[in-house]
Design a protein around this motif. Structure first.
Motif, PDB file in Angstrom:
ATOM      1  N   SER A  53       5.586 -14.208 -16.143  1.00 57.86           N
ATOM      2  CA  SER A  53       4.130 -14.383 -16.110  1.00 57.86           C
ATOM      3  C   SER A  53       3.406 -13.050 -15.937  1.00 57.86           C
ATOM      4  CB  SER A  53       3.732 -15.322 -14.971  1.00 57.86           C
ATOM      5  OG  SER A  53       4.289 -16.602 -15.157  1.00 57.86           O
ATOM      6  N   ALA A  54       4.052 -12.119 -15.258  1.00 60.44           N
ATOM      7  CA  ALA A  54       3.458 -10.786 -15.076  1.00 60.44           C
ATOM      8  C   ALA A  54       3.590  -9.916 -16.333  1.00 60.44           C
ATOM      9  CB  ALA A  54       4.124 -10.091 -13.888  1.00 60.44           C
ATOM     10  N   ASN A  55       4.171 -10.503 -17.395  1.00 57.13           N
ATOM     11  CA  ASN A  55       4.337  -9.825 -18.690  1.00 57.13           C
ATOM     12  C   ASN A  55       5.167  -8.535 -18.558  1.00 57.13           C
ATOM     13  OD1 ASN A  55       3.950  -9.749 -21.488  1.00 57.13           O
ATOM     14  ND2 ASN A  55       2.230  -8.325 -21.305  1.00 57.13           N
ATOM     15  N   LEU A  56       6.239  -8.627 -17.788  1.00 55.39           N
ATOM     16  CA  LEU A  56       7.079  -7.449 -17.559  1.00 55.39           C
ATOM     17  C   LEU A  56       8.258  -7.352 -18.524  1.00 55.39           C
ATOM     18  CD1 LEU A  56       7.236  -7.184 -13.666  1.00 55.39           C
ATOM     19  CD2 LEU A  56       5.896  -5.815 -15.268  1.00 55.39           C
ATOM     20  N   LYS A 102       0.830  -1.206   0.000  1.00 53.11           N
ATOM     21  CA  LYS A 102       0.000   0.000   0.000  1.00 53.11           C
ATOM     22  C   LYS A 102       0.865   1.257   0.000  1.00 53.11           C
ATOM     23  CE  LYS A 102      -2.012   1.416   3.769  1.00 53.11           C
ATOM     24  NZ  LYS A 102      -2.862   1.507   4.980  1.00 53.11           N
ATOM     25  N   LEU A 103       1.981   1.203   0.733  1.00 56.30           N
ATOM     26  CA  LEU A 103       2.849   2.389   0.827  1.00 56.30           C
ATOM     27  C   LEU A 103       3.589   2.674  -0.478  1.00 56.30           C
ATOM     28  CD1 LEU A 103       4.388   1.944   4.403  1.00 56.30           C
ATOM     29  CD2 LEU A 103       2.559   3.483   3.689  1.00 56.30           C
ATOM     30  N   LEU A 104       3.645   1.700  -1.376  1.00 55.91           N
ATOM     31  CA  LEU A 104       4.320   1.934  -2.660  1.00 55.91           C
ATOM     32  C   LEU A 104       3.619   3.007  -3.485  1.00 55.91           C
ATOM     33  CD1 LEU A 104       5.147  -1.743  -3.751  1.00 55.91           C
ATOM     34  CD2 LEU A 104       6.747  -0.024  -2.906  1.00 55.91           C
ATOM     35  N   SER A 105       2.353   3.241  -3.204  1.00 56.39           N
ATOM     36  CA  SER A 105       1.605   4.276  -3.938  1.00 56.39           C
ATOM     37  C   SER A 105       1.413   5.534  -3.098  1.00 56.39           C
ATOM     38  CB  SER A 105       0.247   3.726  -4.380  1.00 56.39           C
ATOM     39  OG  SER A 105      -0.485   3.250  -3.266  1.00 56.39           O
ATOM     40  N   VAL A 155       5.389  -3.384  -7.325  1.00 60.62           N
ATOM     41  CA  VAL A 155       6.762  -2.875  -7.401  1.00 60.62           C
ATOM     42  C   VAL A 155       7.062  -2.368  -8.821  1.00 60.62           C
ATOM     43  CG1 VAL A 155       9.207  -3.498  -7.278  1.00 60.62           C
ATOM     44  CG2 VAL A 155       7.636  -4.282  -5.509  1.00 60.62           C
ATOM     45  N   ALA A 156       6.610  -3.120  -9.830  1.00 62.63           N
ATOM     46  CA  ALA A 156       6.884  -2.756 -11.224  1.00 62.63           C
ATOM     47  C   ALA A 156       6.243  -1.432 -11.618  1.00 62.63           C
ATOM     48  CB  ALA A 156       6.399  -3.871 -12.146  1.00 62.63           C
ATOM     49  N   LYS A 157       5.146  -1.051 -10.952  1.00 57.93           N
ATOM     50  CA  LYS A 157       4.508   0.235 -11.258  1.00 57.93           C
ATOM     51  C   LYS A 157       5.456   1.404 -10.979  1.00 57.93           C
ATOM     52  CE  LYS A 157      -0.302  -1.196 -10.574  1.00 57.93           C
ATOM     53  NZ  LYS A 157      -1.520  -1.071  -9.735  1.00 57.93           N
ATOM     54  N   LEU A 158       6.406   1.177 -10.079  1.00 61.54           N
ATOM     55  CA  LEU A 158       7.349   2.251  -9.727  1.00 61.54           C
ATOM     56  C   LEU A 158       8.485   2.380 -10.738  1.00 61.54           C
ATOM     57  CD1 LEU A 158       7.519   1.880  -5.853  1.00 61.54           C
ATOM     58  CD2 LEU A 158       6.218   3.502  -7.205  1.00 61.54           C
ATOM     59  N   LYS A 201      15.359   2.825  -8.881  1.00 59.56           N
ATOM     60  CA  LYS A 201      16.509   1.942  -8.685  1.00 59.56           C
ATOM     61  C   LYS A 201      16.185   0.847  -7.673  1.00 59.56           C
ATOM     62  CE  LYS A 201      21.287   1.753  -7.108  1.00 59.56           C
ATOM     63  NZ  LYS A 201      22.421   2.460  -6.477  1.00 59.56           N
ATOM     64  N   ASN A 202      15.571   1.214  -6.556  1.00 58.95           N
ATOM     65  CA  ASN A 202      15.216   0.217  -5.542  1.00 58.95           C
ATOM     66  C   ASN A 202      14.217  -0.797  -6.089  1.00 58.95           C
ATOM     67  OD1 ASN A 202      16.872   1.245  -3.527  1.00 58.95           O
ATOM     68  ND2 ASN A 202      15.279   2.531  -2.634  1.00 58.95           N
ATOM     69  N   ALA A 203      13.259  -0.320  -6.897  1.00 64.94           N
ATOM     70  CA  ALA A 203      12.270  -1.224  -7.486  1.00 64.94           C
ATOM     71  C   ALA A 203      12.947  -2.238  -8.405  1.00 64.94           C
ATOM     72  CB  ALA A 203      11.222  -0.419  -8.258  1.00 64.94           C
TER      73      ALA A 203
END
Length: 342
Positions: free
Chosen positions: A147-150, A74-77, A113-116, A126-128
């Protein structure tokens, strides 16, 4: 003389930037409440304390048990960049432990995490990337990222990110392409890697050459490497690079590409044989191994065999390599192929 006056100065062992830690089993639940607090400074201080604690894998296990991973998601946003910075740092440190990597998969942390990757603060991005790079080092983690298509997003970010983060992306792609190299190829990774082969930073050059080897494992990757007339000559040039790891990765990429007939002749035309012969006696056993295996591939072409017959003695010296049994076996195989007669 002592007085009854109360000092407002904090004791020397108190850090005002960190939340005070409760005793024993109450410590992490208290931090969890503070992470959920509406007051910004309280969340920041709790994250600072948590960053120190999660270096211990036992604390990582305990923090997962009290639900902190859900709170961190939650804190990532969070609107505050410091909260996002420290949240991603906590997750990165957690991902250095096996229990943390498994929890990433169980609690579906990959996409948040990938949204960051699109954050406007460099340290957050960098941390992400560091967190997902650590996750990709285990097979299940790499499969989860795929699988997350990243992979398409990672390839796109590779074009525009700062050099420090580019190296992290290349590392993540390295592990992900072991799971699905064709996905990366379809996402356009080959032209991006080709451009990075000429990068000024040796770490980026070496990682790009290593990833070129990974993507060329598939037949489609080998064909794509041969279709672009600039790739093989660039790899041949890197065989004489000042950095040892760059030379090793370039030899590995050529070894993989030269499995096909087109790849063999492309490397021979680009003048790979003289440079590869210099790697036979390189200080690194990995470089020697890749160099000898690449020469074996090229010797399967009549033109390559004809040239290499003059250098049999140099390869023969490696038949009893004292440091690496793999190099010795590769040298024995190379000699059989070079000296083969119909």
């Amino acid at each position: 003389m002592a007085t009854t006056r109360i000092s407002y100065t904090l004791p020397p062992n108190i850090d005002a930037t960190k939340a005070p830690l409760a005793f024993g089993s109450r410590a992490l639940p208290k931090l969890n409440r503070e992470l959920n607090d509406d007051t910004l400074i309280t969340r920041q201080r709790a994250l600072m304390t948590l960053c120190d604690l999660v270096h211990d894998p036992e604390k990582v296990y305990e923090s997962i048990g009290v639900g902190q991973l859900c709170v961190l998601k939650k804190l990532l946003s969070d609107a505050d960049s410091t909260v996002r910075h420290k949240s991603t740092e906590v997750l990165y440190i957690m991902a250095t432990h096996n229990v943390g990597r498994n929890a990433f998969l169980d609690y579906k942390v990959i996409l948040p995490v990938a949204k960051l990757f699109d954050d406007n603060v460099d340290i957050v991005r960098k941390n992400a990337h560091q967190a997902l790079k650590m996750l990709s080092e285990i097979p299940a983690g790499a499969a989860g990222i795929v699988s997350a298509n990243l992979i398409p997003k990672l390839v796109n970010k590779l074009k525009i990110e700062i050099d420090e983060i580019k190296e992290l992306i290349l590392d993540t792609l390295h592990f992900c392409m072991r799971v699905d190299a064709e996905n990366a190829l379809k996402s356009g990774v080959m032209p991006v890697l080709t451009e990075l082969l000429d990068h000024s930073d040796p770490s980026v050059r070496g990682a790009a050459a290593r990833d070129m080897m990974d993507v060329s494992v598939t037949l489609a990757g080998k064909e794509a490497a041969c279709e672009d007339a600039s790739i093989v000559p660039l790899l041949v040039r890197l065989l004489t690079d000042v950095d040892a790891s760059v030379k090793s990765s370039a030899a590995g990429a050529l070894m993989t590409i030269a499995i096909t007939t087109k790849g063999k002749y492309a490397a021979i035309r680009a003048g790979a044989i003289p440079s590869l012969l210099k790697l036979v006696n390189a200080s690194s056993s990995e470089t020697r191994l890749y160099g000898i295996k690449a020469l074996t591939m090229l010797s399967e072409a009549p033109e390559g065999r004809k040239t290499l017959l003059e250098f049999v003695d140099e390869i023969k010296d490696r038949e009893d390599d004292p440091e690496s049994a793999a190099v010795a076996r590769a040298a024995q195989t190379a000699l059989k192929v070079i000296t083969w007669k119909p």
